[in-house]
Scaffold this motif. Structure first.
Motif, PDB file in Angstrom:
ATOM      1  N   ILE A 325      46.942  42.812  30.369  1.00 26.91           N
ATOM      2  CA  ILE A 325      45.841  42.911  31.573  1.00 26.91           C
ATOM      3  C   ILE A 325      44.418  42.266  31.691  1.00 26.91           C
ATOM      4  O   ILE A 325      44.509  41.540  32.553  1.00 26.91           O
ATOM      5  CB  ILE A 325      45.508  44.324  31.222  1.00 26.91           C
ATOM      6  CG1 ILE A 325      47.335  45.158  32.133  1.00 26.91           C
ATOM      7  CG2 ILE A 325      45.019  44.708  32.904  1.00 26.91           C
ATOM      8  CD1 ILE A 325      47.166  46.649  32.106  1.00 26.91           C
ATOM      9  N   VAL A 326      43.803  41.767  30.446  1.00 25.80           N
ATOM     10  CA  VAL A 326      42.541  41.345  30.169  1.00 25.80           C
ATOM     11  C   VAL A 326      42.815  40.453  29.988  1.00 25.80           C
ATOM     12  O   VAL A 326      41.539  39.474  30.285  1.00 25.80           O
ATOM     13  CB  VAL A 326      41.600  41.952  29.481  1.00 25.80           C
ATOM     14  CG1 VAL A 326      40.736  41.594  28.127  1.00 25.80           C
ATOM     15  CG2 VAL A 326      41.572  44.238  29.104  1.00 25.80           C
ATOM     16  N   SER A 327      43.937  39.822  29.158  1.00 26.19           N
ATOM     17  CA  SER A 327      43.979  37.927  29.229  1.00 26.19           C
ATOM     18  C   SER A 327      44.508  37.484  30.149  1.00 26.19           C
ATOM     19  O   SER A 327      43.969  35.906  30.253  1.00 26.19           O
ATOM     20  CB  SER A 327      44.786  37.911  27.846  1.00 26.19           C
ATOM     21  OG  SER A 327      46.143  38.920  27.577  1.00 26.19           O
ATOM     22  N   SER A 328      44.452  37.993  30.608  1.00 28.36           N
ATOM     23  CA  SER A 328      45.994  37.946  32.042  1.00 28.36           C
ATOM     24  C   SER A 328      44.566  37.843  33.239  1.00 28.36           C
ATOM     25  O   SER A 328      44.727  36.676  34.262  1.00 28.36           O
ATOM     26  CB  SER A 328      46.625  38.478  32.923  1.00 28.36           C
ATOM     27  OG  SER A 328      46.343  40.019  33.089  1.00 28.36           O
ATOM     28  N   PHE A 329      43.270  37.862  33.265  1.00 23.55           N
ATOM     29  CA  PHE A 329      42.577  37.931  34.211  1.00 23.55           C
ATOM     30  C   PHE A 329      41.593  36.247  34.402  1.00 23.55           C
ATOM     31  O   PHE A 329      41.994  35.699  33.464  1.00 23.55           O
ATOM     32  CB  PHE A 329      40.932  38.241  33.589  1.00 23.55           C
ATOM     33  CG  PHE A 329      39.789  37.812  34.763  1.00 23.55           C
ATOM     34  CD1 PHE A 329      39.753  39.140  35.613  1.00 23.55           C
ATOM     35  CD2 PHE A 329      38.823  37.656  34.227  1.00 23.55           C
ATOM     36  CE1 PHE A 329      38.809  38.577  36.623  1.00 23.55           C
ATOM     37  CE2 PHE A 329      37.675  36.956  35.318  1.00 23.55           C
ATOM     38  CZ  PHE A 329      37.972  37.774  36.221  1.00 23.55           C
ATOM     39  N   LYS A 330      42.018  36.262  35.553  1.00 19.83           N
ATOM     40  CA  LYS A 330      41.554  34.435  36.684  1.00 19.83           C
ATOM     41  C   LYS A 330      43.378  33.811  36.007  1.00 19.83           C
ATOM     42  O   LYS A 330      43.006  32.418  36.385  1.00 19.83           O
ATOM     43  CB  LYS A 330      40.699  34.731  36.128  1.00 19.83           C
ATOM     44  CG  LYS A 330      39.453  34.606  35.968  1.00 19.83           C
ATOM     45  CD  LYS A 330      38.334  33.880  36.457  1.00 19.83           C
ATOM     46  CE  LYS A 330      37.822  33.080  35.264  1.00 19.83           C
ATOM     47  NZ  LYS A 330      36.312  32.628  35.036  1.00 19.83           N
ATOM     48  N   VAL A 332      46.250  34.325  36.161  1.00 21.82           N
ATOM     49  CA  VAL A 332      47.795  35.072  36.885  1.00 21.82           C
ATOM     50  C   VAL A 332      47.413  35.736  37.720  1.00 21.82           C
ATOM     51  O   VAL A 332      46.351  36.155  37.808  1.00 21.82           O
ATOM     52  CB  VAL A 332      48.930  35.603  35.877  1.00 21.82           C
ATOM     53  CG1 VAL A 332      49.399  35.130  34.695  1.00 21.82           C
ATOM     54  CG2 VAL A 332      48.430  37.084  35.361  1.00 21.82           C
ATOM     55  N   LYS A 333      48.372  35.917  38.579  1.00 22.93           N
ATOM     56  CA  LYS A 333      47.653  36.170  40.111  1.00 22.93           C
ATOM     57  C   LYS A 333      47.389  38.064  39.727  1.00 22.93           C
ATOM     58  O   LYS A 333      48.337  38.793  38.904  1.00 22.93           O
ATOM     59  CB  LYS A 333      49.093  36.533  41.095  1.00 22.93           C
ATOM     60  CG  LYS A 333      48.973  35.208  41.620  1.00 22.93           C
ATOM     61  CD  LYS A 333      50.354  34.775  42.966  1.00 22.93           C
ATOM     62  CE  LYS A 333      50.555  33.693  43.164  1.00 22.93           C
ATOM     63  NZ  LYS A 333      51.312  33.935  44.612  1.00 22.93           N
ATOM     64  N   PRO A 334      46.954  38.819  40.153  1.00 27.61           N
ATOM     65  CA  PRO A 334      46.226  40.522  40.105  1.00 27.61           C
ATOM     66  C   PRO A 334      47.811  41.475  40.206  1.00 27.61           C
ATOM     67  O   PRO A 334      48.371  42.329  39.132  1.00 27.61           O
ATOM     68  CB  PRO A 334      45.250  40.259  41.182  1.00 27.61           C
ATOM     69  CG  PRO A 334      44.874  39.456  41.268  1.00 27.61           C
ATOM     70  CD  PRO A 334      45.915  38.435  41.712  1.00 27.61           C
ATOM     71  N   PHE A 339      51.834  44.860  37.432  1.00 30.28           N
ATOM     72  CA  PHE A 339      53.023  45.352  36.764  1.00 30.28           C
ATOM     73  C   PHE A 339      53.206  45.282  35.136  1.00 30.28           C
ATOM     74  O   PHE A 339      53.831  46.531  34.637  1.00 30.28           O
ATOM     75  CB  PHE A 339      53.942  43.805  37.527  1.00 30.28           C
ATOM     76  CG  PHE A 339      55.071  44.051  35.811  1.00 30.28           C
ATOM     77  CD1 PHE A 339      56.048  44.638  36.128  1.00 30.28           C
ATOM     78  CD2 PHE A 339      55.193  43.446  35.033  1.00 30.28           C
ATOM     79  CE1 PHE A 339      57.383  44.673  35.557  1.00 30.28           C
ATOM     80  CE2 PHE A 339      56.339  43.038  34.124  1.00 30.28           C
ATOM     81  CZ  PHE A 339      57.336  44.281  34.402  1.00 30.28           C
ATOM     82  N   LEU A 340      51.798  44.664  34.851  1.00 33.59           N
ATOM     83  CA  LEU A 340      51.025  45.222  33.620  1.00 33.59           C
ATOM     84  C   LEU A 340      50.954  46.077  33.029  1.00 33.59           C
ATOM     85  O   LEU A 340      51.158  46.863  32.103  1.00 33.59           O
ATOM     86  CB  LEU A 340      50.053  44.413  33.184  1.00 33.59           C
ATOM     87  CG  LEU A 340      51.334  43.022  32.435  1.00 33.59           C
ATOM     88  CD1 LEU A 340      50.190  41.557  32.554  1.00 33.59           C
ATOM     89  CD2 LEU A 340      52.149  42.052  31.418  1.00 33.59           C
TER      90      LEU A 340
END
Length: 358
Positions: A325-330, A332-334, A339-340
């Protein structure tokens, strides 16, 4: 009824959040917040929604007694003798005053007063207030107020604003404010839980439906805190980028909060197990838990937590979902982060359940 009550409870949290967030933001200077555009009709409907949605626990109580004493007597008794019925009448009167104040563009101080009184009404009707009046009144009221004011501000910024220019100034005051809200929520939440489930019985309560919902609620709070970190810390660093739009990530946080509201609403329908062992012996354990563990649960004396390969694997996977969740910031789409977050709740729940030793 079993379907309508949770919907009413979720609706109650949402309309209170909209109104409390609206009033709270009126006390913030225009230079320190995004421009909020919300229709007065939404505010008026939310005020009406308080009157309608707070009827849920009253209807549940009436339904419980109607078969034994009759519908008419059950309605009269619940509205006059029960705290939940008295609170609903009181909140109903206050919602009328709030509705008139909003309609006539009344003072923000008056709006805040009506809402604060209604929050105290919610605390008065709580289960813990029936056990210990002052503790239940103030702990539940503080818990409810902090949840709705934090969520309400997020809802307004995410769903009723399209202004990104003042995001940095907004976070400058909102981040420490949110931290204070979280601290009060945790302290008041633990205080309320102690009156319902003894700390030493927490794990043993998982074999009951109430304990299941309590566990799921606590697990679902973790991704909320992760999203709060993203929106409060990481977004502040990204706010200098012209292309960065923080609103989708705040919307994602509000969706995760909605999951917490769902578990909380179902929790309100269940009977608190003040004596876990007695409840299991008299009513039996949750059939779902017996199915997951593959055992009949007749007593809780030997229940504890123990590590095994599958439970450790699931717990590690849940931590991976949380870090993603943290590493996906900016990146992937929120909605992917949402979903994570749901995946974390799912794997953490089963990891803990499979670690139970019967």
């Amino acid at each position: 009824m079993n379907v309508l009550i949770p919907i009413a409870e979720i609706g109650n949290y949402i309309v209170f959040s909209i109104l409390i967030g609206h009033v709270a933001l009126q006390f913030v200077p225009e230079t320190n917040k995004p421009k909020i555009i919300i229709s007065r009709n939404i505010l008026l409907l939310s005020t009406l929604g308080i009157f309608v949605f707070t009827l849920g626990p009253v209807a549940q109580t009436i339904s419980y007694f109607s078969d034994s004493v009759g519908l008419t007597l059950a309605i009269f008794s619940v509205l006059t003798d029960f705290q939940v019925g008295q609170a609903w009448i009181f909140i109903g009167f206050m919602s009328v005053f709030l509705w008139m104040t909003i309609l006539l563009n009344g003072s923000k101080y008056l709006q805040a007063l009506w809402l604060l009184i209604m929050v105290l009404g919610v605390g008065y009707s709580s289960h813990v207030a029936s056990l210990s009046f002052l503790v239940g009144l103030f702990a539940h009221s503080a818990h409810f107020l902090m949840v709705t004011i934090w969520t309400g501000i997020l809802i307004h910024v995410a769903w009723f604003s399209n202004d990104q220019q003042k995001w940095h100034k907004f976070l400058r005051w909102f981040t420490p404010f949110a931290i204070v809200c979280i601290i009060i929520i945790l302290i008041s939440g633990v205080t309320l839980m102690i009156y319902v489930v003894e700390p030493q019985d927490y794990v043993r309560s998982w074999v009951l439906p109430y304990g299941q919902m309590l566990l799921l609620k606590h697990i679902s709070i973790i991704p909320v805190l992760v999203f709060a970190f993203i929106n409060g810390v990481l977004s502040k660093k990204a706010a200098t980028l012209p292309s960065f739009n923080p609103r989708p990530w705040i919307k994602a946080e509000s969706l995760i909060i909605l999951i917490v509201f769902y578990f909380t609403s179902v929790l309100g329908m269940l009977s608190p197990p003040h004596e876990v062992e007695f409840t299991v012996r008299s009513e039996g354990a949750s059939k779902w838990v017996e199915l997951v563990l593959g055992k009949d649960i007749l007593t809780t004396f030997n229940i504890g937590l123990t590590a095994n390969f599958l439970s450790i694997l699931l717990l590690l996977i849940s931590l991976i979902f949380l870090s993603l969740i943290v590493s996906s910031f900016k990146k992937v789409k929120p909605i992917v982060a949402v979903f994570l977050g749901c995946s974390f709740i799912f794997t953490m729940y089963f990891g803990l359940m499979l670690s139970m030793k019967i």
